[in-house]
Write a protein that holds these residues in place. Structure first.
Motif, PDB file in Angstrom:
ATOM      1  N   TYR A 123       8.624   1.008 -14.747  1.00  0.00           N
ATOM      2  CA  TYR A 123       8.034   0.399 -13.549  1.00  0.00           C
ATOM      3  C   TYR A 123       8.776  -0.894 -13.186  1.00  0.00           C
ATOM      4  CZ  TYR A 123       5.110  -2.273 -10.447  1.00  0.00           C
ATOM      5  OH  TYR A 123       4.691  -3.036  -9.389  1.00  0.00           O
ATOM      6  N   LYS A 181      11.044  -1.834  -9.632  1.00  0.00           N
ATOM      7  CA  LYS A 181      10.894  -2.979  -8.730  1.00  0.00           C
ATOM      8  C   LYS A 181      12.165  -3.835  -8.695  1.00  0.00           C
ATOM      9  CE  LYS A 181       7.682  -3.600  -6.717  1.00  0.00           C
ATOM     10  NZ  LYS A 181       7.383  -2.962  -5.402  1.00  0.00           N
ATOM     11  N   ASN A 197      -6.959   0.885  -8.212  1.00  0.00           N
ATOM     12  CA  ASN A 197      -5.543   0.523  -8.347  1.00  0.00           C
ATOM     13  C   ASN A 197      -5.284  -0.063  -9.741  1.00  0.00           C
ATOM     14  OD1 ASN A 197      -7.077  -1.852  -7.086  1.00  0.00           O
ATOM     15  ND2 ASN A 197      -5.231  -2.812  -7.877  1.00  0.00           N
ATOM     16  N   GLY A 235      -0.042   1.684   4.069  1.00  0.00           N
ATOM     17  CA  GLY A 235      -1.287   1.033   4.515  1.00  0.00           C
ATOM     18  C   GLY A 235      -2.532   1.393   3.725  1.00  0.00           C
ATOM     19  N   SER A 236      -2.474   2.471   2.944  1.00  0.00           N
ATOM     20  CA  SER A 236      -3.635   2.881   2.143  1.00  0.00           C
ATOM     21  C   SER A 236      -3.758   2.098   0.843  1.00  0.00           C
ATOM     22  CB  SER A 236      -3.504   4.364   1.798  1.00  0.00           C
ATOM     23  OG  SER A 236      -2.213   4.599   1.213  1.00  0.00           O
ATOM     24  N   PRO A 294       2.766 -11.511  -9.659  1.00  0.00           N
ATOM     25  CA  PRO A 294       2.457 -10.927 -10.967  1.00  0.00           C
ATOM     26  C   PRO A 294       1.200 -10.067 -10.805  1.00  0.00           C
ATOM     27  CG  PRO A 294       1.636 -13.159 -10.886  1.00  0.00           C
ATOM     28  CD  PRO A 294       2.247 -12.873  -9.530  1.00  0.00           C
ATOM     29  N   LEU A 295       0.370  -9.932 -11.840  1.00  0.00           N
ATOM     30  CA  LEU A 295      -0.843  -9.114 -11.734  1.00  0.00           C
ATOM     31  C   LEU A 295      -1.701  -9.550 -10.559  1.00  0.00           C
ATOM     32  CD1 LEU A 295      -1.941  -9.028 -15.443  1.00  0.00           C
ATOM     33  CD2 LEU A 295      -1.577  -6.999 -13.984  1.00  0.00           C
ATOM     34  N   VAL A 296      -2.053  -8.613  -9.709  1.00  0.00           N
ATOM     35  CA  VAL A 296      -2.863  -8.933  -8.530  1.00  0.00           C
ATOM     36  C   VAL A 296      -4.297  -8.458  -8.755  1.00  0.00           C
ATOM     37  CG1 VAL A 296      -3.080  -8.706  -6.048  1.00  0.00           C
ATOM     38  CG2 VAL A 296      -0.806  -8.604  -7.092  1.00  0.00           C
ATOM     39  N   SER A 298       5.205   1.684  -2.717  1.00  0.00           N
ATOM     40  CA  SER A 298       5.998   1.889  -3.933  1.00  0.00           C
ATOM     41  C   SER A 298       5.012   2.283  -5.020  1.00  0.00           C
ATOM     42  CB  SER A 298       6.706   0.580  -4.310  1.00  0.00           C
ATOM     43  OG  SER A 298       7.780   0.806  -5.187  1.00  0.00           O
ATOM     44  N   LYS A 352      -5.886  10.061   4.538  1.00  0.00           N
ATOM     45  CA  LYS A 352      -5.775   8.594   4.412  1.00  0.00           C
ATOM     46  C   LYS A 352      -5.652   7.942   5.780  1.00  0.00           C
ATOM     47  CE  LYS A 352      -4.472   8.524  -0.295  1.00  0.00           C
ATOM     48  NZ  LYS A 352      -3.548   8.416  -1.394  1.00  0.00           N
ATOM     49  N   SER A 381      -3.827  -2.674 -11.133  1.00  0.00           N
ATOM     50  CA  SER A 381      -4.045  -4.055 -11.592  1.00  0.00           C
ATOM     51  C   SER A 381      -5.518  -4.462 -11.639  1.00  0.00           C
ATOM     52  CB  SER A 381      -3.241  -5.037 -10.731  1.00  0.00           C
ATOM     53  OG  SER A 381      -3.572  -4.885  -9.364  1.00  0.00           O
ATOM     54  N   ARG A 426       0.529   8.633   3.466  1.00  0.00           N
ATOM     55  CA  ARG A 426       1.078   9.927   3.085  1.00  0.00           C
ATOM     56  C   ARG A 426       0.323  11.123   3.634  1.00  0.00           C
ATOM     57  NH1 ARG A 426       2.757   9.838  -3.203  1.00  0.00           N
ATOM     58  NH2 ARG A 426       1.185   8.236  -3.574  1.00  0.00           N
ATOM     59  N   PHE A 453      -3.964  -1.014  -2.107  1.00  0.00           N
ATOM     60  CA  PHE A 453      -4.833  -2.167  -2.418  1.00  0.00           C
ATOM     61  C   PHE A 453      -4.340  -3.435  -1.708  1.00  0.00           C
ATOM     62  CE2 PHE A 453      -4.933  -5.613  -5.861  1.00  0.00           C
ATOM     63  CZ  PHE A 453      -6.190  -6.096  -5.539  1.00  0.00           C
ATOM     64  N   ILE A 454      -3.075  -3.765  -1.881  1.00  0.00           N
ATOM     65  CA  ILE A 454      -2.544  -4.985  -1.261  1.00  0.00           C
ATOM     66  C   ILE A 454      -2.375  -4.782   0.245  1.00  0.00           C
ATOM     67  CG2 ILE A 454      -0.531  -6.531  -1.131  1.00  0.00           C
ATOM     68  CD1 ILE A 454      -0.109  -6.040  -4.154  1.00  0.00           C
ATOM     69  N   PHE A 484       2.800   2.209  -8.072  1.00  0.00           N
ATOM     70  CA  PHE A 484       2.393   1.322  -9.161  1.00  0.00           C
ATOM     71  C   PHE A 484       1.274   1.998  -9.938  1.00  0.00           C
ATOM     72  CE2 PHE A 484       0.290  -2.885 -10.577  1.00  0.00           C
ATOM     73  CZ  PHE A 484       0.816  -2.718 -11.834  1.00  0.00           C
TER      74      PHE A 484
HETATM   75  P1  NDP Z   1      -1.569   0.762  -4.752  1.00  0.00           P
HETATM   76  O1  NDP Z   1      -1.349   1.851  -5.727  1.00  0.00           O
HETATM   77  O2  NDP Z   1      -2.932   0.523  -4.273  1.00  0.00           O
HETATM   78  O3  NDP Z   1      -0.618   0.953  -3.492  1.00  0.00           O
HETATM   79  C1  NDP Z   1       0.609   1.577  -3.554  1.00  0.00           C
HETATM   80  C2  NDP Z   1       0.977   2.032  -2.159  1.00  0.00           C
HETATM   81  O4  NDP Z   1       2.246   2.696  -2.201  1.00  0.00           O
HETATM   82  C3  NDP Z   1      -0.014   3.037  -1.609  1.00  0.00           C
HETATM   83  O5  NDP Z   1      -0.076   2.924  -0.222  1.00  0.00           O
HETATM   84  C4  NDP Z   1       0.614   4.357  -2.013  1.00  0.00           C
HETATM   85  O6  NDP Z   1       0.235   5.453  -1.202  1.00  0.00           O
HETATM   86  C5  NDP Z   1       2.071   4.043  -1.778  1.00  0.00           C
HETATM   87  N1  NDP Z   1       2.912   4.922  -2.575  1.00  0.00           N
HETATM   88  C6  NDP Z   1       3.010   4.971  -3.923  1.00  0.00           C
HETATM   89  N2  NDP Z   1       3.865   5.942  -4.293  1.00  0.00           N
HETATM   90  C7  NDP Z   1       4.309   6.503  -3.152  1.00  0.00           C
HETATM   91  C8  NDP Z   1       5.188   7.576  -2.880  1.00  0.00           C
HETATM   92  N3  NDP Z   1       5.804   8.234  -3.860  1.00  0.00           N
HETATM   93  N4  NDP Z   1       5.384   7.919  -1.597  1.00  0.00           N
HETATM   94  C9  NDP Z   1       4.738   7.259  -0.608  1.00  0.00           C
HETATM   95  N5  NDP Z   1       3.900   6.235  -0.810  1.00  0.00           N
HETATM   96  C10 NDP Z   1       3.692   5.875  -2.067  1.00  0.00           C
HETATM   97  O7  NDP Z   1      -0.988  -0.537  -5.457  1.00  0.00           O
HETATM   98  P2  NDP Z   1      -0.744  -2.022  -4.924  1.00  0.00           P
HETATM   99  O8  NDP Z   1      -1.379  -2.243  -3.625  1.00  0.00           O
HETATM  100  O9  NDP Z   1      -1.047  -2.891  -6.048  1.00  0.00           O
HETATM  101  O10 NDP Z   1       0.832  -2.009  -4.742  1.00  0.00           O
HETATM  102  C11 NDP Z   1       1.480  -2.319  -3.511  1.00  0.00           C
HETATM  103  C12 NDP Z   1       2.825  -2.919  -3.791  1.00  0.00           C
HETATM  104  O11 NDP Z   1       2.647  -4.120  -4.533  1.00  0.00           O
HETATM  105  C13 NDP Z   1       3.774  -2.051  -4.606  1.00  0.00           C
HETATM  106  O12 NDP Z   1       5.069  -2.240  -4.080  1.00  0.00           O
HETATM  107  C14 NDP Z   1       3.678  -2.672  -5.999  1.00  0.00           C
HETATM  108  O13 NDP Z   1       4.841  -2.441  -6.757  1.00  0.00           O
HETATM  109  C15 NDP Z   1       3.517  -4.127  -5.638  1.00  0.00           C
HETATM  110  N6  NDP Z   1       2.954  -4.986  -6.689  1.00  0.00           N
HETATM  111  C16 NDP Z   1       1.673  -4.817  -7.109  1.00  0.00           C
HETATM  112  C17 NDP Z   1       1.146  -5.646  -8.076  1.00  0.00           C
HETATM  113  C18 NDP Z   1      -0.244  -5.524  -8.560  1.00  0.00           C
HETATM  114  O14 NDP Z   1      -0.598  -6.122  -9.578  1.00  0.00           O
HETATM  115  N7  NDP Z   1      -1.118  -4.798  -7.879  1.00  0.00           N
HETATM  116  C19 NDP Z   1       1.970  -6.698  -8.686  1.00  0.00           C
HETATM  117  C20 NDP Z   1       3.297  -6.803  -8.140  1.00  0.00           C
HETATM  118  C21 NDP Z   1       3.748  -5.972  -7.181  1.00  0.00           C
HETATM  119  P3  NDP Z   1      -1.048   6.365  -1.610  1.00  0.00           P
HETATM  120  O15 NDP Z   1      -2.257   5.589  -1.202  1.00  0.00           O
HETATM  121  O16 NDP Z   1      -0.857   7.592  -0.803  1.00  0.00           O
HETATM  122  O17 NDP Z   1      -0.961   6.611  -3.069  1.00  0.00           O
END
Ligand code: NDP
Length: 336
Positions: free
Chosen positions: A162, A166, A209, A8-9, A192-194, A80, A36, A211, A32, A11-12, A82
């Protein structure tokens, strides 16, 4: 509907959370750390929202407890990694991506019989191929799969690692559904890129973040002498990605499908032009019109078919100009 939203923390996820609450859903979200968790609680006082700590999604029992929350009907798995701030691709990237995905599916099957739909945030990374990205005649859409293997993800190329994280995570999820025939079905969202405004808590601009990094670079003057190459020429606004996740569980017929959620093509020159037009006060930081770079390649660029997401999720894609403007405004609001 009671929804579990992981990460929940992010970007998306922060946009998904807002939309879920707006539509009257009850949300349990995982993060985590306590810090947060309290930032999210503070941002949504009086909401039907619980924030739960799941410290390490790479543990195979990570989600065993939270899925026991009574009444859960839907799970949206976004968490996940990123980013490229890691040294070991296995433990810091592939494990959280892949084990995070399989462990939540196993936990739901074991302990959450009321869950009917799981939506996973996958990526265009699981659709693309190096070959396709070099072919102006290629049209990318849902039937395409990234051919890279797990082993490719362990080699010395951060972008490939990366993409593999995915791809294997999404493939593992579909395989789980096929083999385990659980109580729920699956939909995956492949953006794709968000780009787009940030609504999650940000300690500083250096924590932006991945992207949205190019927008920080642009308004801090890093494009002034030359506009950098665009990289991947597909993009989507974060609000459309959030909408896709919510529509993908609210619509019964979305089950069993992946969705290539892209607004279409863009390049860095268009982003620069949109920002130049709308933020005259940033003139000194931006490249002037004569500055080179950021265009499409001369031989043209690969294509896309986003018709499934457009029609079946009902998305009216936000334009690159609006997205660029709203992104820059939101960065200015956090001090850029
Ligand atoms: P963010 O980095 O903002 O968000 C990633 C999220 O995953 C955060 O909540 C982060 O927690 C959590 N996270 C990452 N690593 C771990 C870990 N090891 N253990 C627990 N939690 C973890 O990026 P986005 O919002 O962009 O990404 C969200 C999803 O969208 C991901 O699955 C990403 O692959 C996917 N995506 C994103 C794109 C983009 O362009 N932004 C494009 C395509 C897919 P914390 O805040 O604690 O770090």
């Amino acid at each position: 509907t009671k929804v579990l939203l992981t990460g929940g923390s992010g970007f998306i996820a922060a946009h998904i959370l807002e939309l879920l609450l707006q539509r009257g859903h009850e949300v349990v979200t995982t993060v985590r750390s306590d810090d947060k968790a309290s930032k999210i609680r503070d941002a949504h006082p009086n909401a039907k929202l619980a924030v739960v700590i799941v410290p390490d999604i790479a543990k195979s029992d990570a989600f065993d407890e939270v899925v026991k929350t009574p009444g859960l009907e839907v799970v949206l798995h976004t968490a996940s990694p990123f980013h490229y701030n890691w040294t070991d691709p296995k433990t810091e990237l592939l494990d959280p991506a892949i084990i995070g995905t399989t462990s939540i599916l196993k936990a739901i099957k074991k302990s959450a019989p009321g869950v009917k739909r799981v939506v996973i945030t996958s990526s265009f990374a699981s659709i693309l191929s190096e070959k396709g990205l070099a072919d102006p005649k290629k049209v990318f859409s849902e039937p395409d799969w990234n051919p890279n293997t797990y082993e490719d993800g362990l080699k010395d190329n951060k972008a490939t690692s990366y993409r593999v994280s995915k791809t294997i995570a999404e493939k593992s999820a579909w395989k789980f559904i096929e083999e385990e025939k659980p109580n729920f079905d699956l939909a995956t969202v492949c953006p794709p890129l968000v780009f787009g405004p940030i609504v999650h808590h940000l300690n500083s601009l250096s924590a932006i973040n991945t992207s949205n990094q190019r927008f920080v670079d642009l308004i801090q003057g890093k494009f002034k002498d030359e506009i950098p190459p665009t990289g991947v020429y597909f993009w989507v606004d974060v609000r459309d990605v959030a909408l896709a996740h919510v529509e993908a569980f609210e619509r019964p017929e979305a089950g069993g499908k992946r969705f290539f959620t892209t607004a279409g093509k863009f390049n860095n020159r268009e982003v620069v032009a949109a920002v130049r037009k709308n933020f005259p006060e940033l003139k000194d930081k931006l490249p002037s019109e004569g500055v080179k770079g950021g265009d499409y390649p001369e031989g043209g660029v690969y294509g896309y078919d986003n018709s499934r997401a457009t029609k079946e999720l009902g998305i009216n894609w936000i334009s690159i100009e609006k997205s660029s403007v709203d992104t820059v405004k939101s960065l200015q609001a956090v001090g850029a």
